[in-house]
Design an enzyme around this catalytic site. Sequence first.
Site, PDB file in Angstrom:
ATOM      1  CG  ASN A   8      73.011 -13.318  51.685  1.00  0.00           C
ATOM      2  OD1 ASN A   8      71.936 -13.105  52.307  1.00  0.00           O
ATOM      3  ND2 ASN A   8      73.777 -14.681  51.797  1.00  0.00           N
ATOM      4  CE  LYS A  10      75.769 -14.189  54.756  1.00  0.00           C
ATOM      5  NZ  LYS A  10      77.065 -14.789  55.283  1.00  0.00           N
ATOM      6  CG  HIS A  97      74.528 -18.898  51.418  1.00  0.00           C
ATOM      7  ND1 HIS A  97      75.073 -19.102  52.638  1.00  0.00           N
ATOM      8  CD2 HIS A  97      75.123 -17.959  51.067  1.00  0.00           C
ATOM      9  CE1 HIS A  97      76.008 -18.221  52.627  1.00  0.00           C
ATOM     10  NE2 HIS A  97      76.077 -17.170  51.890  1.00  0.00           N
ATOM     11  CD  GLU A  99      75.816 -18.075  56.087  1.00  0.00           C
ATOM     12  OE1 GLU A  99      74.845 -17.354  55.959  1.00  0.00           O
ATOM     13  OE2 GLU A  99      77.126 -17.458  56.082  1.00  0.00           O
ATOM     14  CD  GLU A 164      78.738 -17.347  48.486  1.00  0.00           C
ATOM     15  OE1 GLU A 164      78.945 -16.010  48.580  1.00  0.00           O
ATOM     16  OE2 GLU A 164      78.023 -17.795  49.394  1.00  0.00           O
ATOM     17  N   GLY A 170      82.339 -14.590  55.550  1.00  0.00           N
ATOM     18  CA  GLY A 170      82.183 -14.098  56.851  1.00  0.00           C
ATOM     19  C   GLY A 170      83.533 -13.941  57.817  1.00  0.00           C
ATOM     20  CB  SER A 209      85.881 -12.082  53.068  1.00  0.00           C
ATOM     21  OG  SER A 209      85.592 -12.797  54.050  1.00  0.00           O
TER      22      SER A 209
HETATM   23  C1  PEP Z   1      77.901 -14.726  51.808  1.00  0.00           C
HETATM   24  O1  PEP Z   1      77.392 -15.202  52.804  1.00  0.00           O
HETATM   25  O2  PEP Z   1      77.393 -15.229  50.670  1.00  0.00           O
HETATM   26  C2  PEP Z   1      79.304 -13.921  51.744  1.00  0.00           C
HETATM   27  C3  PEP Z   1      79.961 -14.120  50.873  1.00  0.00           C
HETATM   28  O3  PEP Z   1      79.547 -13.337  53.071  1.00  0.00           O
HETATM   29  P1  PEP Z   1      80.740 -12.371  53.143  1.00  0.00           P
HETATM   30  O4  PEP Z   1      80.810 -11.602  52.199  1.00  0.00           O
HETATM   31  O5  PEP Z   1      80.229 -11.569  54.612  1.00  0.00           O
HETATM   32  O6  PEP Z   1      81.809 -13.496  53.172  1.00  0.00           O
END
Ligand code: PEP
Length: 249
Positions: A8, A10, A97, A99, A164, A170, A209
């Site tokens: 992703n 973003k 997601h 976000e 998630e 992040g 992460s």
């Molecule tokens: C995400 O935003 O779907 C995600 C898993 O981000 P990160 O790997 O940066 O934690």
Amino acid sequence: MPQLIAGNWKMHGLAADAVALAKAVAAGAAGLPTGLPCELLVCPPFVHLTAVAHALGGAPVALGGQDCHQAKQGAHTGDISAPMLRDVGAKWVILGHSERRQNHGETDEQVREKVLAAVEAGLTPIVCVGETADQRAGGQETEVVGWQIAGSLPKPFTGVVAYEPIWAIGTGKNATEQDVATMHAFIREELVRQFAEAGADIRILYGGSVRPENATSLLAVPHVGGALIGGASLKANDFLAIARAAKGG
Ligand code: PEP
């Protein structure tokens, strides 16, 4: 089923960055002598989809969007429909997601409508669920995720679920293998309870992460069907290293 390794991107990168990243991922995917043991997917910002589709060429890397509107067309300024994504070569779309749930107030019901629109357009949805740090501290993580699954997935559901935990996105704080094992076992149970036999085959990705250093152990956890990757998907070498840690079918 092979594991799915999805990036992703973003809201990162200008067109030249997206093309360079796509080319590096494509070259890495095509150049591995033994082939990849998994499916690979990249989800760039909408405006770079066409350029990334060209840059990927015939490499074994699929293309996806990061969201879509629930309507096919209409007066929805700034939105993108599922048929538009399909039209530029996307086969997948990330929906719900955290976000988008947090920054755009998306509800489970809207996510479910988006899933229906995506499937009708021929896209495979990746539906994200996950609890906040406060919800986990309050011992509510399974309740929250159970409700999100019940509210966001239509019946029948043809797609993928991504667990998630919001506190791990992040932040560099990834869930422990035990956290992931517990939640993925719970999600599997919930999918089977809600979708009967079909629920046993729905892939459940882990996201939060994931990096080359922790990919092997996280991808080995039972019921983990792949990974959704933010930060590490912006570096082709890291993304490909995670892909190499994945398991085949
Ligand atoms: C995400 O935003 O779907 C995600 C898993 O981000 P990160 O790997 O940066 O934690």
